[in-house]
Design an enzyme around this catalytic site. Sequence first.
Site, PDB file in Angstrom:
ATOM      1  N   HIS A 174       0.820  -1.224   0.000  1.00  0.00           N
ATOM      2  CA  HIS A 174       0.000   0.000   0.000  1.00  0.00           C
ATOM      3  C   HIS A 174       0.851   1.271   0.000  1.00  0.00           C
ATOM      4  CE1 HIS A 174       0.459   0.147   4.424  1.00  0.00           C
ATOM      5  NE2 HIS A 174       0.091   1.408   4.340  1.00  0.00           N
ATOM      6  N   LYS A 178       0.581   5.518  -2.065  1.00  0.00           N
ATOM      7  CA  LYS A 178       0.624   6.836  -1.422  1.00  0.00           C
ATOM      8  C   LYS A 178       1.152   7.867  -2.424  1.00  0.00           C
ATOM      9  CE  LYS A 178       1.649   5.038   3.215  1.00  0.00           C
ATOM     10  NZ  LYS A 178       0.688   5.483   4.187  1.00  0.00           N
ATOM     11  N   GLU A 212       6.257   4.645  14.101  1.00  0.00           N
ATOM     12  CA  GLU A 212       4.829   4.691  14.429  1.00  0.00           C
ATOM     13  C   GLU A 212       4.683   4.827  15.939  1.00  0.00           C
ATOM     14  OE1 GLU A 212       2.273   1.976  11.796  1.00  0.00           O
ATOM     15  OE2 GLU A 212       4.005   0.767  12.318  1.00  0.00           O
ATOM     16  N   HIS A 236       7.386  -2.401   2.607  1.00  0.00           N
ATOM     17  CA  HIS A 236       7.325  -0.944   2.429  1.00  0.00           C
ATOM     18  C   HIS A 236       8.706  -0.289   2.373  1.00  0.00           C
ATOM     19  CE1 HIS A 236       3.329  -1.987   3.380  1.00  0.00           C
ATOM     20  NE2 HIS A 236       3.404  -1.897   4.693  1.00  0.00           N
ATOM     21  N   LYS A 330       7.448   0.342  16.307  1.00  0.00           N
ATOM     22  CA  LYS A 330       6.160   0.686  16.922  1.00  0.00           C
ATOM     23  C   LYS A 330       6.445   1.419  18.226  1.00  0.00           C
ATOM     24  CE  LYS A 330       3.378  -2.093  14.331  1.00  0.00           C
ATOM     25  NZ  LYS A 330       2.556  -1.460  13.312  1.00  0.00           N
TER      26      LYS A 330
HETATM   27  C1  BG6 Z   1       1.118  -2.254   7.461  1.00  0.00           C
HETATM   28  C2  BG6 Z   1       1.666  -2.934   8.671  1.00  0.00           C
HETATM   29  O1  BG6 Z   1       1.539  -2.902   6.295  1.00  0.00           O
HETATM   30  O2  BG6 Z   1       1.559  -0.901   7.433  1.00  0.00           O
HETATM   31  C3  BG6 Z   1       1.257  -2.201   9.946  1.00  0.00           C
HETATM   32  O3  BG6 Z   1       1.187  -4.280   8.715  1.00  0.00           O
HETATM   33  C4  BG6 Z   1       1.630  -0.746   9.850  1.00  0.00           C
HETATM   34  O4  BG6 Z   1       1.858  -2.797  11.081  1.00  0.00           O
HETATM   35  C5  BG6 Z   1       1.137  -0.136   8.548  1.00  0.00           C
HETATM   36  O5  BG6 Z   1       1.039  -0.071  10.964  1.00  0.00           O
HETATM   37  C6  BG6 Z   1       1.669   1.268   8.380  1.00  0.00           C
HETATM   38  O6  BG6 Z   1       1.040   1.869   7.290  1.00  0.00           O
HETATM   39  P1  BG6 Z   1       0.859   3.453   7.225  1.00  0.00           P
HETATM   40  O7  BG6 Z   1       0.197   3.681   5.912  1.00  0.00           O
HETATM   41  O8  BG6 Z   1       0.021   3.854   8.420  1.00  0.00           O
HETATM   42  O9  BG6 Z   1       2.235   4.037   7.312  1.00  0.00           O
END
Ligand code: BG6
Length: 481
Positions: A174, A178, A212, A236, A330
Amino acid sequence: MPLSSSALLLFGATGDLARRMLLPSLYALHEDGLIAADLRITGTARSELSDEAFREFASEALAEYLPEDRKDDTKIASFLERLQYQPLDASTVEGFDDLAAKLGDISGGLSIFLSTAPFLFEPTIKGLRSAGLTGDNVRIGLEKPLGNDLASSRVINDAVAGAFDESQIFRIDHYLGKETVQNLMALRFANMMFEPLWNANGIEHVQITVSETVGLEGRHGFYDDTGALRDMVQNHMLQLLALIAMEAPADFDATSVRDEKVKVLRSLRAVKPEEMVRGQYGSGAIAGEAVKSYDDDLGEASDTETFVALKAHVDNWRWQGVPFYLRTGKRMHERRSEIVIRFKCVPHNIFAERGGKLAANRLVIRLQPEEYVRLIVMAKEPGMDRDGVTLREVPLDLSLTQAFAKARRRIAYERLLLDLIDGDPTLFVRRDEVEAQWRWIDAIREVWAQEEMEPKHYGSGSWGPSAAVALTERNGVSWHE
Ligand code: BG6
């Protein structure tokens, strides 16, 4: 571009991802008239819901997750009319004929979004095949986790490849949806000024941080089996690294872009034990609120990492000797996704005799929560300089939020769902990329096992274990905080 599908099938339609991301994203596409008026959306999952109950479920999800200014009762009502639902136990082939019957005529093309527990991938593909839902006019989007190492990802990829051609398979990361991540390519390849310096001659090091503040978020089982390396770095962060490090593709199309990314991923050097740090959050405070340790959140002692820092190298001509420092975790100090490019110092400081001190230029690309590109350059402080020249770092700022204030900020899944429906694979991950990513990650995990590397504790609300600071300081580099 291939024709748009006229039907969309969502697996896991009653799950968390559907509620928080997929249904609100599909509504946004509907509201903006970006999907064809006759596109039907069929949800499927284990729960025994009627069409009506699924619409109710979707309506509640929209009430909860759509921003207030996007709620339009008439448009919500017309969106809900697109939805229907078919209960399915995907572990056996039996229910798939009913699913096909519910979908009806798919000659206008079918897009499938598959987000499911790893053990259901194979039976689901088998079921789709048995019900005739794998033809040439079908494409399939796959949500992570697609395995948890190279071997298991191959099993899943082989199962999918048994029913679909690679050109029909859309693996989702994902981050690629972005806007700011796509902007990395615009920054590099739509501007003349960066590329001549974008190599080992001009760049000293690169930092990529994805921090995060959230903890487990109710995903106990999954997260504890996965850990930060596989949850965030494997996908990512390596995609971000590939976009920063790749050569210019010939075109902005799926083959050219992915050909260049995979070359980077294959050039990643194996990481040495002293180049990696594992961490796990202890108790602490986030924004003034006390939070529990990982073990307490989980309810048992665990050696899963919630933080990773790595010193990576891309072994090719362009990047020889340039470290890429990666860190993610995290329960860290703040939520931030950011890339920092630190250029080399000028070869000679002409101001030295007059006391002028120089710092190297930095390019800061903030992906979230703010969106900006900031070039930190040296400037002379105004004055008569009787006591010497004072040089200071000043930012040249491009705030994307301000420059494009009128453009609505879309969530990543809006873009990815639309590309899936329209059949554009540019922002999806190809099999060879995923496998190169896993190969590198598996080697790191082997080192952890050999060295019996336990995670080091860090206080919640901090920037990670002190060993992560030492990782860069050893080379005279500080994390950008
Ligand atoms: C996900 C992870 O792929 O990406 C999560 O499984 C994480 O643990 C998330 O919180 C973070 O995505 P974003 O878009 O909030 O940076």
